[in-house]
Design a protein around this motif. Structure first.
Motif, PDB file in Angstrom:
ATOM      1  N   MET B  96      53.443 134.213   0.643  1.00  0.00           N
ATOM      2  CA  MET B  96      54.835 134.048   0.212  1.00  0.00           C
ATOM      3  C   MET B  96      55.341 135.216  -0.634  1.00  0.00           C
ATOM      4  N   PRO B  97      54.610 135.629  -1.694  1.00  0.00           N
ATOM      5  CA  PRO B  97      55.158 136.716  -2.534  1.00  0.00           C
ATOM      6  C   PRO B  97      55.386 138.000  -1.735  1.00  0.00           C
ATOM      7  N   VAL B  98      54.472 138.287  -0.802  1.00  0.00           N
ATOM      8  CA  VAL B  98      54.621 139.506   0.012  1.00  0.00           C
ATOM      9  C   VAL B  98      55.854 139.374   0.903  1.00  0.00           C
ATOM     10  N   ALA B  99      56.024 138.218   1.510  1.00  0.00           N
ATOM     11  CA  ALA B  99      57.157 138.001   2.398  1.00  0.00           C
ATOM     12  C   ALA B  99      58.473 138.163   1.636  1.00  0.00           C
ATOM     13  N   VAL B 100      58.511 137.592   0.424  1.00  0.00           N
ATOM     14  CA  VAL B 100      59.724 137.703  -0.387  1.00  0.00           C
ATOM     15  C   VAL B 100      59.983 139.163  -0.737  1.00  0.00           C
ATOM     16  N   LEU B 101      58.901 139.862  -1.106  1.00  0.00           N
ATOM     17  CA  LEU B 101      59.042 141.282  -1.466  1.00  0.00           C
ATOM     18  C   LEU B 101      59.579 142.084  -0.274  1.00  0.00           C
ATOM     19  N   VAL B 102      59.013 141.803   0.908  1.00  0.00           N
ATOM     20  CA  VAL B 102      59.483 142.488   2.119  1.00  0.00           C
ATOM     21  C   VAL B 102      60.969 142.217   2.320  1.00  0.00           C
ATOM     22  N   GLY B 103      61.356 140.964   2.100  1.00  0.00           N
ATOM     23  CA  GLY B 103      62.768 140.597   2.251  1.00  0.00           C
ATOM     24  C   GLY B 103      63.643 141.372   1.287  1.00  0.00           C
ATOM     25  N   LEU B 104      63.254 141.392   0.010  1.00  0.00           N
ATOM     26  CA  LEU B 104      64.080 142.059  -0.997  1.00  0.00           C
ATOM     27  C   LEU B 104      64.151 143.559  -0.736  1.00  0.00           C
ATOM     28  N   LEU B 105      63.012 144.132  -0.313  1.00  0.00           N
ATOM     29  CA  LEU B 105      63.014 145.568  -0.005  1.00  0.00           C
ATOM     30  C   LEU B 105      63.927 145.854   1.189  1.00  0.00           C
ATOM     31  N   THR B 106      63.943 144.925   2.143  1.00  0.00           N
ATOM     32  CA  THR B 106      64.857 145.092   3.275  1.00  0.00           C
ATOM     33  C   THR B 106      66.297 145.148   2.787  1.00  0.00           C
TER      34      THR B 106
END
Lengths: 511, 320
Positions: B96-106
């Protein structure tokens, strides 16, 4: 009844809020005269002109036009009565042609209801030839220089067959030859029976052009003087209510000249500048004189990183200086007071405090890295006092300050940065007499403290009076160098109009 | 007596947000009078707050942009793209934290691209984002194959807490408050914020003041992308599914929020609190139209009319 004055003002008053902008002003403007109205900023000149142009209505008193009381409810009505105004800030459409501007909002129609371009173009051509203008009705206004733009405004008033034309600070953006040309045009209009009201700060020019001069101070009428029967000191005394001892501060004799701070070698900026070489010392005020297009603006822009240099070398205290951007210039200890404080200098809708501290915010931070508002106010307070900025609050928006005080805020903004080299591009443009004097004194004081100042001005007296040395530029090259007191205004003007570079002239002399 | 009241009113008028505050209170009052309990019951108020939080989070970035004289039309599309990217990342088994980070970086990346293109090609951001709005929305459709993405585990703090309430208030509202506070500090109390507003007030003078305009432009667009991303992640947490249709038209609501809140479209002036209040007002209006049983179609029409009216009333109140 040709003796009836064109305009009679009878105890005209106008208040804004609690402030009386005009207080019981009465005087007359004769038919066919050039009548100058002078006064410091805030004296009520602009308000008076706005009453005549129908922008505001007087609270009290009467305006009589050819002996008949009139109410000028709006600009359109004033125009119908034959009164036109050319504002200091020109109101033109830069993307439209000259003809379209001259006829803006009064377009001629053909019988089918379409815009009649050819009629408008023809009428514009006639007016332009009367004005001896060298551009075409089809030229885009945006492509004209400032003097030509002003002609477009004047053409517009002429085309409207105005009997009274108000020129509000028409010279503030013009250089000497452009001004001379404007004078010729204004005199020509007078000779054809048009009455001119000429509002200006520049007394030399007022004396050159006006038949009579009316002085306002603090919204009150001080007197109307026939130009031939008065003197500049007399008018200044009436404007500021006291005598001004001398126009420029005394230069303190420095025992030893400072170190060389700036060396410019073979600087070139294609196509307008150079090669140009000069140096400047600590504590020296170096003036640059030249006509429009002489390259002074370009030189300043290059030095401050606003335009790239093509080749050459700049040394500051012996070290190579590369002005890649204004930020690099600032870091190198440079400051530039640009010629247009409204457009290039200040955030007009911001407070004094915010403007004055914009460049030094990073030094006014609290422990958390946020802006410390108390430090902002302390810094502002320091400069408000040091420069004598007249205001009741440092939160006042600069747009509400007089020209002189705005200029002081702009100076404060850059002095807060404690620059080593200060460039002043027309530092007293649109500034009243009292504030001008204060700015001159400030420049002297800064130089005495060791700052190097490079300056130019649209007023030649100012360059001569303030500078230790004057370089005359023409077509991007130095054509003459004068020490302080070496040149008179006439000699300087003569040098400005010449186009022979210094070294060339010297080699000719030797040969 | 009247003197004191006069002074108090004068001080109130000095507050930039007074216009939107009056408009918000009037609309709430009207709804209370007309639909009564239905409007003020807690579940409805929570619903409004949650809806407002998406607009509110993004309005923080929009206030910054507008006060710099910039605008971003692609934020609704960025929200959708981040929403889908995060969902796809979870579906593909990222923690989850990685997915959220990927989202925010996007999100931040989209904003960076907007700013960078504008600087590189010397095009106004309104034009750049008019184009990228379609690009980002298209990418979201490609990634999701135009269907909701929901086959991932919902057992993480993101869904347990993020899509839920904390101390009785939707978590997204807390997030909005944190973003708003950060935005307020950035805009009103940081060097960056003051200089950004300087650009909005007078870009040429800002240039003459040595402020690096391109860098500020890119930074502000990146922040806008990031907060749109945050809103996208919060929508995912609430809906528990990546939706390729969420975020449609949000750009207009967000720009309207900022303007209703007193931010000048011409730049140089704006407050985060005003933007948040504007977002609340729009959420209340949209909610009220549902309660008043307007058809969805008429609701859209009325929303537009009420937005214009709110701006007009705000301006009128400020002038009085």
């Amino acid at each position: 009844m040709t003796d009836t004055p064109l305009i009679q003002l009878d105890r005209v008053s106008k208040r804004f809020g609690g402030v009386a902008a005009l207080d019981q002003v009465s005087f007359e403007i004769r038919r066919g005269e050039i009548h100058a109205v002078v006064g410091e900023n805030g004296a009520g000149k602009s308000t008076l002109m706005k009453l005549l142009a129908g922008v505001h209505e007087p609270d009290d008193g009467e305006i009589r036009l050819a002996g008949r009381a009139v109410r000028l409810r709006n600009p359109r009505e004033a125009r119908r009565q034959g009164i036109s105004i050319v504002f200091q800030e020109l109101n033109l459409f830069p993307h439209r042609t000259v003809a379209a501007n001259v006829f803006a909002n009064r377009e001629r129609m053909s019988r089918c209801g379409w815009v009649n371009r050819s009629a408008m173009r023809e009428a514009t051509r006639r007016v332009l030839s009367e004005l001896d203008a060298r551009f075409l009705p089809d030229a885009l206004v945006g492509s004209l220089d400032i003097g030509e733009k002003q002609l477009v405004e004047i053409a517009r008033t002429l085309e409207q067959r105005s009997q009274l034309i108000i020129l509000d600070e028409p010279n503030s953006a013009l250089n000497e030859p452009e001004s001379q040309r404007l004078f010729t045009i204004v005199r020509g209009m007078r000779d054809r029976g048009i009455t001119i009201i000429y509002v200006s700060h520049r007394l030399e020019e007022v004396f050159a052009i006006a038949d009579r001069i009316t002085v306002l101070r603090d919204g009150r009428f001080q007197g109307t003087y026939a130009t031939a029967a008065t003197t500049i000191p007399q008018i200044i005394a009436a404007m500021i209510g006291r005598e001004l001892d001398s126009s420029f501060p005394q230069r303190t004799k420095t025992s030893s000249p400072g170190d060389i701070v700036l060396q410019v070698r073979e600087l070139i900026q294609v196509p307008r500048l150079g090669p140009i070489s000069f140096s400047a010392r600590a504590g020296e005020i170096v003036g640059f004189a030249g006509l429009e297009g002489s390259g002074i603006d370009e030189l300043f822009r290059v030095l401050f990183g606003l335009s790239p240099m093509t080749s050459g070398q700049i040394l500051v205290r012996g070290e190579a200086y590369h002005p890649n951007s204004p930020l690099a210039a600032m870091r190198g200890g440079w400051a530039l007071i640009p010629e247009s404080r409204r457009e290039q200098g200040l955030m007009m809708d911001w407070s004094i405090a915010r403007n004055a501290t914009l460049l030094v915010l990073d030094k006014l931070l609290s422990a958390l890295g946020l802006i410390d508002k108390r430090a902002v106010h302390r810094t502002t307070d320091h400069y408000v006092r040091r420069l004598g900025i007249a205001t009741d609050s440092q939160n006042k928006k600069v747009v509400n300050l007089s020209g002189g005080n705005q200029q002081k805020v702009l100076l404060a903004k850059w002095l807060a940065k404690e620059p080593a080299i200060l460039i002043l591009n027309d530092p007293t443009r649109g500034v009243d007499v009292g504030a001008k004097w204060e700015i001159y004194e400030l420049c002297r004081q800064l130089a005495t403290q060791g700052m190097t100042i490079l300056m130019t001005s649209s007023e030649i007296e100012e360059i001569l009076g303030l500078s230790d040395r004057v370089f005359v530029l023409s077509k991007g090259k130095v054509v003459r160098e004068f020490q302080h007191g070496e040149a008179t205004k006439v000699e300087l003007l003569h040098a400005m109009a010449s186009s022979v570079p210094l070294d060339l002239a010297a080699s000719h002399a030797r040969a | 007596m009247t003197g004191e009241r006069g002074a108090g009113w004068h001080r109130l008028r000095g507050i930039d947000e007074i216009g939107v505050l009056v408009a918000l209170l009037s609309v709430c009052g009207l709804l209370w009078l007309t639909v009564g309990d239905q409007f003020v019951r807690p579940s409805n108020l929570l619903q409004i707050a949650r809806q407002a939080s998406s607009y509110g989070i993004m309005s923080v970035g929009m206030v910054l942009l507008l006060s710099m004289g910039e605008i971003d039309l692609s934020i609704g599309a960025i929200l959708t793209l981040v929403n889908i990217v995060t969902a796809v990342a979870l579906r593909e088994g990222m923690p989850m934290p990685v997915a959220v980070l990927v989202g925010l970086l996007t999100g931040a990346g989209c904003g960076f691209v907007n700013g960078w293109l504008g600087v590189l090609l010397r095009i106004p951001t309104i034009i750049v984002t008019l184009g990228t709005m379609s690009v980002f929305r298209g990418l979201a459709l490609v990634l999701s194959e135009a269907t909701p993405v929901s086959n991932f585990s919902k057992e993480s703090v993101l869904f347990d807490l993020g899509g839920n309430t904390l101390l009785g208030v939707p978590t997204s509202v807390w997030v909005m408050l944190v973003v708003a506070l950060s935005g307020h500090l950035l805009l009103q109390h940081s060097v960056f914020g003051w200089r950004a507003q300087a650009i909005g007030s007078n870009a040429q003078a800002a240039l003459f003041s040595g402020i690096p305009l391109p860098r500020y432009r890119i930074a502000a667009m990146t922040i806008m992308g990031l907060v749109s991303g945050i809103a996208g992640v919060m929508e995912l947490a609430f809906l528990q599914s990546g939706s390729p249709t969420t975020g449609q038209g949000y750009e207009l609501f967000v720009i309207a929020s900022a303007i209703i809140g007193g931010t000048a479209l011409a730049g140089g002036r704006g407050t985060v609190a005003g933007g948040i209040l504007g977002a609340l007002l729009i959420a209340v209006i949209r909610n009220g139209l549902v309660l008043l049983e307007f058809s969805a179609y008429w609701g859209t029409v009325v929303t537009g009319v009420v937005i214009i009216a709110a701006v007009a009333i705000g301006g009128f109140v400020k002038k009085q």
